[in-house]
Design an enzyme around this catalytic site. Structure first.
Site, PDB file in Angstrom:
ATOM      1  CG  ASP A 150      -1.863   1.161   1.298  1.00 42.95           C
ATOM      2  OD1 ASP A 150      -1.656   2.150   0.566  1.00 42.95           O
ATOM      3  OD2 ASP A 150      -2.827   1.089   2.081  1.00 42.95           O
ATOM      4  CE1 TYR A 210      -7.056  10.800 -10.040  1.00 41.94           C
ATOM      5  CE2 TYR A 210      -7.831  12.492 -11.551  1.00 41.94           C
ATOM      6  CZ  TYR A 210      -7.079  11.355 -11.300  1.00 41.94           C
ATOM      7  OH  TYR A 210      -6.358  10.779 -12.318  1.00 41.94           O
TER       8      TYR A 210
END
Length: 289
Positions: free
Chosen positions: A82, A173
């Site tokens: 991750d 984003y």
């Protein structure tokens, strides 16, 4: 062998890796390469002669991608990690060093996208998207930086054309992708004397895997918003553009004519650029919702 490091490097009987390709002998890490653009970028690097460490969070999907590229005759390893966890990024870098001995190229591709208006978003969802784009870029680079400086290597952050002028329903984003573009500029100044290349690729509309998902306002995975097929590039086309960017050690590459127009208008006529976005929001809401 399937472990968290997923080191599945093999010596294939039919070696497709080019000994005289433009990336021959180079060692690359591509984050988020278990699928999508990252997978095709890794494949393109292999085809050009590099050995590649693949990365993803899904052990099964990553194992399948490693197996596919190995079967095609390429020199790869995999690491389940991750990239928003620094210790995982240290392990990712160590996988590259243990398997191939050095790092020449880092492409930070892993990220989470979204489809939700800011007023509706839960704060933890905003943070999750932002973390994946910002810390998912910062942590792999921080872990790999000394080794990349040793090889006077190349770092490429994958950003988006939406970072150039914002995009409704993509606040976190867009913020994350704009942040990494500015980070690249700052690092070029700080590390100017090291010989390290630091660049940004702003990708545009791209064909996605059928199971591609983004997060809604509550963090549920949902399909990506509609994208006109005529405006989409294939993943392989985008991968080739990324490789050209790395090979030429460019500072910035904007993918697609739409992205270049966006950047141009936002520089010389930002009000017009905003008017165009607002007009598409009113007329074609399916591009955002």
């Amino acid at each position: 062998m399937l472990t968290n490091e997923l080191d599945t490097r093999t010596q294939p009987t039919r070696q497709k890796t080019l000994s005289n390709g433009p990336f021959a002998g180079k060692i690359a890490i591509v984050t988020g390469s278990e699928s999508g653009i990252g997978r095709e970028t890794a494949r393109a690097l292999c085809r050009a002669g590099a050995s590649v460490v693949l990365n993803g969070r899904s052990k099964e999907r990553l194992a399948q991608t490693v197996a596919d590229l190995t079967r095609e005759g390429y020199s790869v390893a995999g690491c389940v990690a991750d990239v928003t966890v620094f210790a995982d990024c240290e392990r990712l870098v160590q996988t590259a060093l243990n398997t191939f001995g050095r790092i020449d190229i880092l492409i930070t591709n892993a990220s989470i996208s979204m489809r939700a208006y800011f007023a509706d978003m839960q704060p933890d969802v905003f943070q999750r998207v932002l973390d994946s784009n910002v810390y998912g870029t910062v942590y792999p680079l921080k872990a790999a930086l000394p080794h990349l400086i040793d090889t006077a290597g190349s770092v490429t952050f994958i950003s988006s054309i939406s970072a150039l002028n914002g995009m409704p329903s993509g606040s976190a984003y867009c913020a994350g992708k704009a942040a990494v573009a500015n980070l690249a500029h700052t690092l070029r100044l700080e590390l100017a004397d090291t010989g390290l290349h630091i660049g940004v690729v702003h990708i545009g509309f791209t064909q996605n895997d059928p199971d591609k998902r983004v997060l809604d306002a509550d963090g549920r995975p949902v399909p990506i918003a509609h994208r006109p097929p005529r405006l989409q590039k294939t993943q392989a086309q985008v991968a080739d553009i990324i490789l050209k960017h790395v090979r030429q050690r460019r500072r910035r590459t904007i993918v697609s004519g739409l992205g270049k127009l966006n950047a141009f208008l936002n520089t010389i006529a930002p009000r017009l650029a905003d008017w165009i976005v607002l007009t598409t929001l009113r007329r074609w809401r399916n591009l955002y919702e």
